[in-house]
Scaffold this motif. Structure first.
Motif, PDB file in Angstrom:
ATOM      1  N   VAL A 192       0.911  -1.322  -0.051  1.00 10.61           N
ATOM      2  CA  VAL A 192      -0.050   0.038   0.065  1.00 10.61           C
ATOM      3  C   VAL A 192       0.926   1.276  -0.238  1.00 10.61           C
ATOM      4  CG1 VAL A 192      -1.862   1.136   1.512  1.00 10.61           C
ATOM      5  CG2 VAL A 192      -1.717  -1.413   1.273  1.00 10.61           C
ATOM      6  N   LEU A 194       0.210   5.483   0.770  1.00 11.23           N
ATOM      7  CA  LEU A 194      -0.442   6.426   1.086  1.00 11.23           C
ATOM      8  C   LEU A 194       0.004   7.793   0.843  1.00 11.23           C
ATOM      9  CD1 LEU A 194      -1.325   5.066   4.638  1.00 11.23           C
ATOM     10  CD2 LEU A 194      -2.731   4.880   2.652  1.00 11.23           C
ATOM     11  N   VAL A 225      -1.863  -1.020  -3.798  1.00 12.71           N
ATOM     12  CA  VAL A 225      -2.983  -0.097  -3.573  1.00 12.71           C
ATOM     13  C   VAL A 225      -2.568   1.445  -3.451  1.00 12.71           C
ATOM     14  CG1 VAL A 225      -4.923   0.688  -1.846  1.00 12.71           C
ATOM     15  CG2 VAL A 225      -4.259  -1.884  -2.270  1.00 12.71           C
ATOM     16  N   ALA A 227      -3.307   5.072  -2.761  1.00 12.71           N
ATOM     17  CA  ALA A 227      -4.356   5.745  -1.871  1.00 12.71           C
ATOM     18  C   ALA A 227      -4.046   7.052  -2.016  1.00 12.71           C
ATOM     19  CB  ALA A 227      -4.849   5.166  -0.489  1.00 12.71           C
ATOM     20  N   THR A 260      -8.719   3.394   3.582  1.00 13.06           N
ATOM     21  CA  THR A 260      -7.682   2.458   2.719  1.00 13.06           C
ATOM     22  C   THR A 260      -7.638   1.148   3.464  1.00 13.06           C
ATOM     23  OG1 THR A 260      -6.455   4.408   2.238  1.00 13.06           O
ATOM     24  CG2 THR A 260      -5.458   2.258   2.058  1.00 13.06           C
ATOM     25  N   ALA A 264      -8.261  -2.040   1.277  1.00 12.12           N
ATOM     26  CA  ALA A 264      -7.029  -2.607   0.650  1.00 12.12           C
ATOM     27  C   ALA A 264      -6.866  -3.733   0.197  1.00 12.12           C
ATOM     28  CB  ALA A 264      -6.073  -2.210   1.839  1.00 12.12           C
TER      29      ALA A 264
END
Length: 276
Positions: A192, A194, A225, A227, A260, A264
């Protein structure tokens, strides 16, 4: 917990500790690499040219894009003008604020706000909120990334636009964590990413290019992912050829992490074609 051990990269700088705690609270494994620092343009000729116009009655409206920028602009101008000169001059023109932070600064200064731009606070909302206003001599306090679309939109309406860049973003003094993040990203070590402001991706790709890893980093980004905190950041991502997977319901850090976390695993499975 929703993140359940997912490896989360954040490029947050000023609130790095808070971001790390938010990720851990959702069960993620954080790696926070500060990616930027604010650089004051203390000798900013454009700021003093703007002040001369404002004090001289040559401006009708000022747009503030950030609270930090508004305060810094006042500090810069106080090196040349008596205290309160800038604030008093603002009371004689229309003021537009983008979001709650510059609105709070104006409230503290006792400066009336003519237009408060609603979320998600992009250039589109600014232009929409200003539709039909009579002021044509406009100044814009920029906030790092030049407000190209906003300037073009205002000039298309016949406005004379003065740009006031009062701070810019640069790489952090210590780039070691960001370089480590870039190498780990290229190696596929994250699940992920961010992003809380648009310049973070610009700096990540800048370091990746310097390390000879941009191609690998971009390839890895397609399997993460991604975000984005809000539309302005998402626009910058798309300018870099990167499509964000989600934006939170409100452009705030807590909403970003929590929403998220909730999505996710589902997004990862879709992008990677495999269950976690």
């Amino acid at each position: 917990m929703p993140l359940d051990g997912l490896r989360v990269l954040s490029l947050e700088s000023r609130r790095a500790g808070e971001m790390e705690r938010l990720i851990r609270n959702q069960g993620g494994v954080p790696f926070v690499a500060p990616s930027m620092r604010e650089v004051s343009l203390a000798d900013n000729i454009q700021a003093f040219e703007f002040a001369a116009k404002l004090i001289g009655g040559e401006l009708d409206l000022v747009i503030f894009l950030t609270g930090v920028g508004a305060r810094l602009l006042n500090q810069i101008l106080e090196t040349r003008y008596p205290p309160q000169t800038f604030i008093e001059a603002l009371r004689r023109v229309a003021v537009v604020v983008r979001g709650s932070k510059p609105a709070g600064v104006m409230r503290e200064w006792g400066v009336p706000v003519a237009v408060a731009v609603p979320e998600p606070n992009t250039w589109r909302e600014i232009l929409s909120s200003m539709e039909g206003r009579p002021e044509k001599r406009i100044a814009i306090q920029e906030y790092g990334r030049p407000a190209v679309e906003l300037v073009e939109g205002l000039r298309h309406r016949g406005s004379q636009v003065t740009l006031v860049p009062v701070y810019q973003w640069d790489l952090p003094e210590d780039t070691a964590p960001l370089r480590e993040a870039t190498h780990r990203l290229a190696a596929g070590d994250f699940d992920v990413l961010l992003l809380t402001t648009s310049i973070q991706m610009t700096h990540l790709l800048r370091i990746a290019a310097a390390e000879g890893l941009e191609e690998q980093a971009r390839r890895s980004l397609t399997r993460l992912v991604i975000a984005s905190v809000g539309p302005s950041t998402s626009e910058t991502l798309r300018e870099h050829g990167i499509e964000p997977d989600l934006e939170p319901s409100h452009p705030k850090m807590g909403f970003l992490v929590n929403e998220t976390a909730a999505r996710a695993s589902e997004i990862l499975q879709s992008k990677r074609g495999e269950p976690r």
